[in-house]
Design a protein around this motif. Structure first.
Motif, PDB file in Angstrom:
ATOM      1  N   LEU A 246       0.772  -0.964  -0.137  1.00  0.00           N
ATOM      2  CA  LEU A 246      -0.070   0.035   0.051  1.00  0.00           C
ATOM      3  C   LEU A 246       0.943   1.320  -0.085  1.00  0.00           C
ATOM      4  O   LEU A 246       1.300   1.672   1.112  1.00  0.00           O
ATOM      5  N   ALA A 247       1.386   1.811  -1.272  1.00  0.00           N
ATOM      6  CA  ALA A 247       2.321   2.923  -1.368  1.00  0.00           C
ATOM      7  C   ALA A 247       1.600   4.144  -0.684  1.00  0.00           C
ATOM      8  O   ALA A 247       2.480   5.002  -0.025  1.00  0.00           O
ATOM      9  N   VAL A 248       0.554   4.490  -0.783  1.00  0.00           N
ATOM     10  CA  VAL A 248      -0.172   5.515  -0.294  1.00  0.00           C
ATOM     11  C   VAL A 248       0.056   5.552   1.251  1.00  0.00           C
ATOM     12  O   VAL A 248       0.088   6.854   1.826  1.00  0.00           O
ATOM     13  N   ALA A 249      -0.197   4.476   1.702  1.00  0.00           N
ATOM     14  CA  ALA A 249       0.235   4.447   3.164  1.00  0.00           C
ATOM     15  C   ALA A 249       1.559   5.002   3.715  1.00  0.00           C
ATOM     16  O   ALA A 249       1.876   5.581   4.785  1.00  0.00           O
ATOM     17  N   PHE A 250       2.431   4.458   2.757  1.00  0.00           N
ATOM     18  CA  PHE A 250       3.709   5.069   3.095  1.00  0.00           C
ATOM     19  C   PHE A 250       3.893   6.280   2.858  1.00  0.00           C
ATOM     20  O   PHE A 250       4.857   7.114   3.575  1.00  0.00           O
ATOM     21  N   LEU A 251       3.444   7.080   1.924  1.00  0.00           N
ATOM     22  CA  LEU A 251       3.304   8.191   1.546  1.00  0.00           C
ATOM     23  C   LEU A 251       2.722   9.187   2.887  1.00  0.00           C
ATOM     24  O   LEU A 251       3.537  10.116   3.394  1.00  0.00           O
TER      25      LEU A 251
END
Length: 833
Positions: free
Chosen positions: A586-591
């Protein structure tokens, strides 16, 4: 025009050819004789059913984009024109490349093309998309009535089937939800395929067969399940009575078989298929370890779907997760529903097959053999020939006309005989549903209402057949039968209109599904409430969703978004960490986690690694590739800005260079932004040649971005002295003037640096115009008045220059340049006097 020609040919030829058929009872022949020429009542029935379909969905015209519509239309570059038209054939229904690991494999290029035409006609205004969906539903209703006329023996049954199809509440998702256009278009092509093949069975012409295959291909390009139209046509031909001597029928069936094989081979072998199994939340039964549980549950799912057709009171936008509990034991009561459903289906099919096998002989063919014998024994009828009872009553004088009718109809009974209606109704019901039933292979859902749109054709035909039988038998109580039909249609119509309101906006849609699928509905509702700024309500909904299903990564992520918007960064960090633990891709969670860590003063060091991890996620198996790449791109930008703010310029440049190489198909404006940022960083590092190269690339990618020209002009102007060349000055000036054409000078930062190249080229008049433009744009900016005073002083307009300097000092009393220039001008004036 194309559809109207098909319908016109069907109306004028099909109805007349079906006027009388060998093997029909007298009542059926009379009923068919009354309806065969398209009378006014028939056109009125067609128009009435289509009008009912239109009126019931009028309240969808003011609906917006909801649920899957956002991804399939708003975020789909194949629809909005962000990608070339060729991408329609390379990407799936959601805009993800078919070869991508996260693709659904749903290849529906004709539907995506229709969305693109909608976009070209009206942009992203939702009304146009909804109008097309409703018109497709009206056309499907019209075609169903025509199909009913080829199968059902009474006009009353045809109209009952058409009205039920127009008003059925289970169709709401397909019509009111824009992604349901795939089902609508597939149904239209499916019914046109059947009607065209009916025409081919009468004439056996190559043109009608080619048109049938073309329509079947169009149906396949609208939705995969529509490939069963070829099977339906073949079954229809077989039910007419396959004879070894009928080479034309065998030829048609062989061509249909070859087409079906080629279509399946191309779809399954040449086009990429999903490489990643569907998520357990979408189809939990497919991930069930116990074979017995999987079998019992999958056998029950068709019965659950059929229950929605029988009584569509409980509807939901999503039936995943535990909306349909799995059957774990043979003694559960739902197994009785499964047994009853399959038993009823087999009974209807068996009765139809039995009636078909026991149907009267084709007496026209018998007469062609027996009448020559009758001439020898001196009789003119086979009624009492050899003491056998015969119902054909063919007279010797009728032989030529019988033979002529046999040749005109192809020599066999049509599929519209009453004995084949149950079989054809079951075929229309079962064949389109089989690919989505989870019985042949697993699909990405347990139950979906829009999938029922095409199979409901068979259900409505069976309903019309039963209603027609009751209509024939209850001549004295037809008013009561009409009242019952009216009550049913009224209830269905009210349910449809009310259900349409649920699809008007996402909040109402998700609230309506809470009783059926609480975790999914509450999680989506929390996201919508958060987007509307209703944070406390959003937290309540998301907390409830997590209580129902603790392992929902989306719910934890959305809860983190709510905490972050409320500036509760510590709670946001905790929620984002849980989401990443449940879904590591979940890349947006890292962002968002990195952004929250930056807001905590003591966590700047950890933000580096979080942004770096999010930027380098490959996203294997992610469903929304576009959103994933957007999040990676944002992580790269954040990491570059973070390094730049710490004066780690070399690392910032390396990160942005890596982004240009690592991102998957970045948009043109994204690449332009990365080059633009790199140009700024190299300029700060005083690597002017590389800065110029990056800024040139940014301008090539975004030629209408005025700020890029201004920055490039600044880069050239800063090195004007070191380059000692008017060519560079002239180039800087040209770039700034070009930026002005795109509106860049509307802000002072874009206007202020223009004048130095002009002054160095001795174009003082033009420089004065730009300085006056700057003063007009920002009359309260001291430096603007000071710059204007300087150029006026150079041009010898002393009094205006003095006024400009004084205005600058009024706005900023400590403005050193204005004070010094004004002092020099006063000294000069005193000397002259």
């Amino acid at each position: 025009m194309f559809v109207s020609r098909i319908l016109a040919g069907f109306n004028l030829e099909q109805m007349q050819a079906l006027a009388t058929r060998p093997g029909q009872s007298q009542s059926q022949s009379q009923a068919r004789d009354q309806s065969s020429p398209m009378a006014g009542q028939d056109f009125a029935g067609l128009a009435g059913c289509s009008a009912l379909a239109f009126v019931l969905y009028l309240n969808t015209f003011n609906a917006g984009f909801v649920y899957d519509d956002r991804r399939a239309i708003l975020a789909n570059g194949d629809v909005t024109g962000a990608r070339t038209l060729a991408g329609i054939w390379k990407n799936d229904y959601w805009g993800t490349p078919l070869a991508d690991s996260g693709s659904h494999g749903s290849w529906r290029p004709l539907c995506v093309l229709s969305f693109r035409l909608n976009f070209l006609a009206g942009g992203l205004a939702a009304t146009g998309y909804h109008v097309i969906n409703v018109l497709l539903h009206c056309l499907a209703t019209w075609l169903l009535v025509l199909v009913g006329r080829t199968l059902l023996p009474t006009r009353a049954g045809v109209l009952a089937a058409g009205a039920l199809f127009a008003a059925h509440p289970a169709h709401t998702e397909a019509v009111a939800g824009l992604v349901g256009r795939a089902d609508l278009a597939a149904c239209v092509c499916y019914l046109l395929t059947y009607l065209t093949y009916q025409r081919h069975m009468r004439s056996r012409e190559w043109s009608s067969l080619a048109l049938t295959l073309l329509l079947a291909l169009a149906a396949l390009l609208c939705k995969e399940t529509a490939i069963t139209a070829v099977l339906l046509c073949g079954l229809c031909d077989v039910l007419r009575g396959l004879e070894q001597s009928d080479k034309y029928r065998l030829r048609s069936l062989c061509i249909l078989s070859v087409f079906l094989f080629c279509a399946l081979y191309c779809r399954l072998s040449l086009l990429p298929r999903p490489a990643t199994p569907f998520a357990a939340a979408d189809n939990p039964t497919a991930h069930e370890a116990c074979w017995w549980t999987r079998t019992l549950t999958f056998l029950y799912l068709p019965a659950a779907n059929f229950r929605l057709l029988l009584w569509p009171q409980v509807l939901s936008f999503d039936w995943g997760m535990e909306a349909v509990p799995r059957i774990r034991t043979l003694w559960e009561a739902r197994n009785l529903l499964s047994a009853g459903f399959y038993g009823s289906l087999l009974a209807v099919a068996w009765r139809g097959a039995r009636l078909r096998s026991c149907s009267p002989v084709d007496y026209a063919a018998v007469a062609s053999i027996s009448l020559p014998l009758l001439r020898r024994i001196g009789s003119n009828s086979c009624h009492t020939w050899l003491g056998l009872a015969c119902n054909c009553h063919h007279q010797l004088k009728e032989e030529p006309r019988s033979v002529e009718r046999q040749h005109s109809t192809g020599g066999t009974a049509s599929s519209g005989s009453s004995s084949s209606v149950p079989l054809m109704g079951v075929a229309f019901l079962v064949l389109p549903f089989l690919p989505a039933s989870n019985l042949l292979f697993h699909v990405g859902f347990v139950l979906a209402e829009r999938v029922l749109y095409l199979p409901s054709v068979g259900y409505c035909l069976l309903f019309g057949y039963g209603f027609g039988k009751l209509w024939q038998r209850s001549k004295g109580s037809r008013m009561l039968l009409l009242c019952c039909l009216g009550v049913l249609l009224g209830a269905f119509s009210l349910r449809t209109v009310r259900r349409n309101l649920d699809w008007r906006d996402e909040e109402q849609l998700y609230r309506s599904a809470i009783p059926v699928n609480p975790p999914k509905a509450l999680a989506n509702l929390g996201s919508v409430l958060s987007a509307h700024g209703r944070y406390e309500e959003a937290k309540v909904a998301l907390t409830a969703a997590i209580a129902h299903r603790p392992h929902m990564a989306d719910a934890h992520f959305n809860l983190g978004v709510v905490h972050q918007k409320q500036l509760n960064f510590s709670s946001a960090v905790s929620s984002y960490r849980r989401a990443i633990g449940l879904r590591p891709q979940l890349a947006v969670a890292f962002l968002n986690l990195g952004t929250s860590l930056l807001s905590l003063d003591s966590q700047h060091g950890e933000a580096d690694s979080v942004f770096r991890s999010g930027a380098r996620l490959q996203g294997h198996g992610v469903r929304d590739r576009v959103a994933h790449e957007e999040a990676r791109y944002a992580c790269y930008l954040q990491l570059g800005s973070l390094y730049r703010s710490r004066n780690r310029l070399q690392e910032a440049a390396a990160v942005l260079t890596e982004a240009l190489e690592a991102l998957f198909r970045p948009r043109q404006e994204q690449r332009a932004t990365l080059h633009f940022r790199l140009g700024e960083i190299y300029a700060e590092m005083q690597q002017w040649e590389e800065a110029e190269r990056q800024q040139r690339l940014a301008m090539q990618l975004q030629p209408q971005h005025g700020a890029a020209y201004v920055t490039f002009g600044q880069t050239l102007a800063r090195n004007l002295i070191s380059w000692s060349s008017k060519i560079a000055t002239q180039e800087a000036l040209g770039l700034r003037l070009r930026a002005a054409a795109f509106g860049a000078p509307r802000t002072t930062p874009c206007t202020r640096p223009w004048q130095m190249p002009l002054r160095l080229l001795n174009r003082l008049v033009e420089a004065e115009l730009w300085y006056r433009k700057a003063v007009a744009l920002q009359p309260l900016a001291a430096h603007a008045h000071a710059n204007l005073g300087a150029i006026l002083q150079m041009r010898g307009i002393r009094q205006e220059a003095v006024d400009s300097y004084r205005r600058a000092l009024q706005l900023q009393p400590g403005h050193a340049t204005s004070r010094a220039n004004l002092a020099r001008m006063k000294a000069a004036l005193d000397t002259n006097t």
